[in-house]
Scaffold this active site. Structure first.
Site, PDB file in Angstrom:
ATOM      1  N   GLU A 231      -6.513   6.044  15.837  1.00 50.32           N
ATOM      2  CA  GLU A 231      -5.998   4.681  15.987  1.00 50.32           C
ATOM      3  C   GLU A 231      -5.305   4.721  16.849  1.00 50.32           C
ATOM      4  OE1 GLU A 231      -3.605   3.085  12.216  1.00 50.32           O
ATOM      5  OE2 GLU A 231      -5.205   3.838  11.180  1.00 50.32           O
TER       6      GLU A 231
ATOM      7  N   CYS B 190       3.860   7.295  -5.997  1.00 52.32           N
ATOM      8  CA  CYS B 190       4.661   8.933  -5.950  1.00 52.32           C
ATOM      9  C   CYS B 190       3.160  10.563  -5.858  1.00 52.32           C
ATOM     10  CB  CYS B 190       5.504   9.353  -7.739  1.00 52.32           C
ATOM     11  SG  CYS B 190       5.854  10.582  -7.517  1.00 52.32           S
TER      12      CYS B 190
ATOM     13  N   GLU C  65      -1.315  -7.652   7.415  1.00 49.39           N
ATOM     14  CA  GLU C  65      -1.281  -7.284   8.877  1.00 49.39           C
ATOM     15  C   GLU C  65      -2.338  -8.499  10.480  1.00 49.39           C
ATOM     16  OE1 GLU C  65      -1.435  -3.006   9.384  1.00 49.39           O
ATOM     17  OE2 GLU C  65      -3.009  -3.011   8.711  1.00 49.39           O
TER      18      GLU C  65
ATOM     19  N   CYS D  69       9.474  11.005  -3.074  1.00 49.14           N
ATOM     20  CA  CYS D  69       9.783   9.929  -4.081  1.00 49.14           C
ATOM     21  C   CYS D  69      11.433  10.741  -4.811  1.00 49.14           C
ATOM     22  CB  CYS D  69       8.408  10.092  -4.890  1.00 49.14           C
ATOM     23  SG  CYS D  69       8.494   9.983  -6.272  1.00 49.14           S
TER      24      CYS D  69
ATOM     25  N   TRP E 153       4.065  -4.907  13.618  1.00 45.31           N
ATOM     26  CA  TRP E 153       5.103  -3.984  13.664  1.00 45.31           C
ATOM     27  C   TRP E 153       7.272  -4.413  13.272  1.00 45.31           C
ATOM     28  CZ3 TRP E 153       5.515   0.628  15.306  1.00 45.31           C
ATOM     29  CH2 TRP E 153       4.644   1.561  15.528  1.00 45.31           C
TER      30      TRP E 153
ATOM     31  N   GLU F  71      -3.574   8.613   6.890  1.00 44.62           N
ATOM     32  CA  GLU F  71      -1.676   8.539   7.376  1.00 44.62           C
ATOM     33  C   GLU F  71      -0.812   8.975   5.516  1.00 44.62           C
ATOM     34  OE1 GLU F  71      -0.500   4.903   9.244  1.00 44.62           O
ATOM     35  OE2 GLU F  71      -0.508   5.178  11.178  1.00 44.62           O
TER      36      GLU F  71
ATOM     37  N   ARG G  70       1.047  -0.786   0.117  1.00 42.87           N
ATOM     38  CA  ARG G  70       0.080  -0.075  -0.001  1.00 42.87           C
ATOM     39  C   ARG G  70       0.683   0.960  -0.038  1.00 42.87           C
ATOM     40  NH1 ARG G  70      -1.879   0.160   6.182  1.00 42.87           N
ATOM     41  NH2 ARG G  70      -0.231   0.423   6.869  1.00 42.87           N
TER      42      ARG G  70
ATOM     43  N   CYS H 126      12.160  10.280  -7.899  1.00 45.83           N
ATOM     44  CA  CYS H 126      11.674  10.557  -9.422  1.00 45.83           C
ATOM     45  C   CYS H 126      12.063  11.845 -10.264  1.00 45.83           C
ATOM     46  CB  CYS H 126      10.984   9.400  -9.769  1.00 45.83           C
ATOM     47  SG  CYS H 126       9.206  10.925  -9.449  1.00 45.83           S
TER      48      CYS H 126
HETATM   49  C1  GLA Z   1      -1.188   2.298  10.956  1.00 44.63           C
HETATM   50  C2  GLA Z   1      -2.522   2.360   9.955  1.00 44.63           C
HETATM   51  C3  GLA Z   1      -3.239   1.103   9.600  1.00 44.63           C
HETATM   52  C4  GLA Z   1      -2.590   0.179  10.294  1.00 44.63           C
HETATM   53  C5  GLA Z   1      -2.107   0.164  11.599  1.00 44.63           C
HETATM   54  C6  GLA Z   1      -1.020  -0.087  12.085  1.00 44.63           C
HETATM   55  O1  GLA Z   1      -1.537   3.108  11.455  1.00 44.63           O
HETATM   56  O2  GLA Z   1      -2.917   3.439   9.205  1.00 44.63           O
HETATM   57  O3  GLA Z   1      -3.759   1.137   8.651  1.00 44.63           O
HETATM   58  O4  GLA Z   1      -1.522  -0.556   9.590  1.00 44.63           O
HETATM   59  O5  GLA Z   1      -0.215   1.388  11.415  1.00 44.63           O
HETATM   60  O6  GLA Z   1      -0.413  -0.660  13.640  1.00 44.63           O
END
Ligand code: GLA
Length: 677
Positions: A319, A127, A367, A170, A327, A162, A123, A172
């Site tokens: 979030e 660019c 995820e 980028c 991650w 985000e 995802r 390029c």
């Molecule tokens: C980011 C993304 C989410 C998800 C979370 C996982 O904040 O916006 O889509 O990938 O990380 O922690």
């Protein structure tokens, strides 16, 4: 177009529409068979969920072929949510363009610093300057805006996701051309650019705009101002994309507010959110804990204070996680009560909504090992029980919504200064912006002092104490604003290496700390950064690490000086009465206890008191409503603690009245006291 470091424009805010405190998360029903949806909404009701973000990564399903839309699934999702009284924060899915788009426009894939073109299959791999991406993104945003403008479930636009998380830069050729356009607007002519960048150094003088390229991988250190302008450009380039989507949505649905989720903490530093925040109707933020941070409650507080300051009032936590993320090298689960403490700590710092990534834990995809509100284990799980209990807590806090957060201390935060400080070839690469801010913030947090963050040009008249821990780069108006605050009666505290360079990253000559020398009453003629592990003695019994400098007093007085090393006897901390106020200089990095004692002394002298005196480990945060104060007490310690509160008070989470003006907070617990005024 702005110059990349102009003061933030005035804010335009619109209310988020959900009732009370919003509660929910990212809802990705397209990842599940439709039979599951009925259970989703039933469980959402059970947990008290009242708003979910939908459609964030659904582009490939929504537009199977260029210009051909299939909204039927989204129609059904929105109808189902509406039927169950759950509001939708409807996303434009532009963070994840489909494969067909890149097959047609391979030139829209980003190029990294080393010239490598990345591939699709994840995802946010596009660019930011690509005209084809922009066109496709605006087309689908418009289609969504037109179709759902009047949909009764839709209360907010969640623009993109985000920005810059994976593709802030980028390198390029298309980006290079966009960079040149941005530079022309900033500098007007090449002569001015050459002087600003100091290009007589190392034969970098430019004779033609086309000679200018992004700061791609080179054999030696690239030009610092070139790199700094690149960071400014990259932030602005993504902001332009946000604005373009927002405008399309505004045209189609003028009454629906727009947000996009920031990431103000952790390692992410690509966007100058002071420039972004005024463009959002509702400011929202994503926050995740770092498994290795033993005191992540401080990180939450800092992040919350920073987002609230960007928003200029309440904001939305878009979030965070109910448990482990997926991650980090090792992804720690939360301990008993941590989910609740984390969420309520965000509310305490001004969040009027709590949402998680994500509603239902994924079975497949990148995820699949990320926690969610409804875990793989289903409802017979601790996380689910905590999620339901939190729903009840948030419902009990409905009246807190909209309340404000008074503070008399401000910490100066500036992305330009952060970018510049962390450029290569500094006196010490061990000096990191966020570490410095956190080091100064921690003792304030421990003493329960309310803190705002401010842009260097902010109106400071509401504050008694202003701290600038790491303002390496400062332009002249900002420096005048800060020193003017001190001369008008405020207390200003400046950290080492601040004021060293101007907006073009040129060293301010005549001695350090350049812009603040006169106000601080000091002049440094040479810097002596310390090696890792090295420390110096201080005359107050403490120690100092990271940094020292040969400070000469020019009106200031030495509060502490070095007792060891080459600078023995030289001032390490100074104080200077300046105009009606006082200016302090911390020319080194004292150990945590020494720094805490110093900041305690400074704030006491400045007349700054904690929100409430509490036993160690108990965090006290105040939100101010129209006719009542809401005192959040969070016990991070291991002992029950008693806290004095107003005699006419109620505990909101339990609904119990409080007798005798004191409340007990058991270990790990949170209480919210409503004190009538
Ligand atoms: C980011 C993304 C989410 C998800 C979370 C996982 O904040 O916006 O889509 O990938 O990380 O922690």
């Amino acid at each position: 177009m702005g110059r990349g470091d102009d003061p933030p424009p005035a804010r335009r805010r619109r209310p988020m529409i959900a009732e009370g405190i919003a509660y929910g998360g990212d809802y990705n029903p397209e990842q599940w068979p439709e039979e599951v949806w009925a259970e989703d909404v039933r469980l959402m009701r059970e947990a008290g969920v009242n708003m979910v973000s939908v459609n964030i990564f659904a582009w490939a399903l929504l537009e199977p072929r260029e210009g051909e839309y299939d909204f039927s699934r989204l129609d059904r999702i929105l109808a189902l949510l509406h039927e169950h009284g759950i509001a939708a924060d409807l996303a434009t899915p532009t963070a994840a363009p489909p494969a067909w788009f890149f097959r047609k426009h391979p030139e829209a894939l980003p190029v990294d610093k080393d010239g490598r073109r990345l591939s699709y299959g994840s995802r946010q791999t596009f660019c930011p300057s690509s005209p084809a991406y922009r066109e496709a993104a605006l087309r689908i945003a418009r289609a969504l805006g037109e179709r759902y403008a009047d949909h009764p479930a839709v209360v907010m636009w969640h623009v993109h996701n985000e920005y810059g998380c994976h593709n802030a830069e980028c390198y390029c050729d298309v980006s290079a051309e966009a960079f040149r356009v941005w530079l022309r607007s900033r500098y007007g002519d090449l002569e001015t650019l050459n002087h600003a960048w100091g290009t007589t150094f190392w034969s970098q003088w430019y004779y033609d705009w086309d000679e200018i390229i992004p700061p791609r991988a080179t054999g030696a250190v690239p030009n610092p101002t070139h790199q700094l302008d690149w960071r400014r450009f990259c932030s602005d380039e993504l902001l332009a994309l946000y604005r373009a989507e927002r405008e399309v949505l505004r045209e189609a649905a003028p009454s629906v507010p727009a947000t996009t989720n920031f990431m103000v903490m952790f390692a992410f530093d690509a966007l100058d959110y002071w420039r972004w925040a005024p463009e959002l109707d509702v400011v929202s933020n994503d926050h995740y804990l770092r498994s290795t941070d033993p005191e992540s409650q401080i990180d939450i507080a800092l992040s919350g204070d920073l987002v609230r300051s960007l928003a200029g009032g309440p904001w939305l936590l878009m979030e965070h996680s109910t448990g482990a993320v997926n991650w980090q090298p090792v992804n720690r689960a939360k301990t008993a009560g941590e989910l609740r403490r984390n969420a309520l700590a965000h509310v305490a710092r001004g969040a009027d909504g709590i949402a998680y990534f994500q509603w239902r834990a994924a079975k497949a995809g990148a995820e699949q090992w990320h926690s969610a509100m409804l875990p793989h284990a289903g409802t017979d799980s601790q996380i689910w029980r905590d999620v339901v209990a939190l729903g009840a807590d948030l419902k009990a806090l409905a009246q807190v919504r909209g309340s404000t957060s008074p503070a008399s201390v401000a910490v100066v935060w500036d992305w330009n200064a952060r970018w510049a400080l962390e450029l290569p070839s500094q006196p010490s690469e061990a000096v990191r912006y966020l570490d410095m801010v956190r080091a100064w913030y921690e003792p304030l947090w421990r003493s329960g002092v309310a803190v705002d963050f401010v842009h260097p040009t902010a109106d400071l008249s509401a504050y008694r104490l202003v701290l600038a821990p790491a303002l390496y780069l400062v332009d002249d108006p900002s420096a005048a604003n800060l020193t003017g605050f001190a001369s008008a009666g405020g207390t200003l505290v400046v950290g080492f290496h601040s004021g060293a360079v101007d907006a073009s990253c040129h060293v301010r000559l005549g001695g350090y700390p350049g812009a603040f020398r006169e106000a601080l009453g000091v002049r440094t003629d040479e810097l002596f950064p310390l090696l890792p592990g090295e420390s110096l003695g201080l005359s107050d019994g403490g120690t100092a690490s990271l940094w020292s400098e040969r400070v000469h007093l020019e009106g200031g007085e030495a509060v502490t000086s070095y007792t060891s090393g080459p600078l023995t006897g030289v001032p390490a901390v100074t104080r200077h009465p300046y105009g009606e106020g006082v200016a302090w200089y911390l020319a080194t990095h004292p150990d945590p206890d020494t720094l805490a004692a110093l900041l305690d002394r400074i704030r006491t002298e400045a007349g700054v008191e904690p929100v409430r005196r509490t036993p160690e480990g108990v965090e006290a945060v105040l939100r101010r409503g129209e006719d009542a104060d809401y005192l959040f007490l969070i016990n991070h310690g291991e002992r029950a603690a008693e806290v004095h509160v107003a005699s006419r008070a109620t505990e909101l989470l339990s609904g119990r009245g409080i007798d005798g003006g004191r409340v007990t907070v058991t270990p790990g617990d949170v209480v919210v006291v409503r004190e009538s005024r």
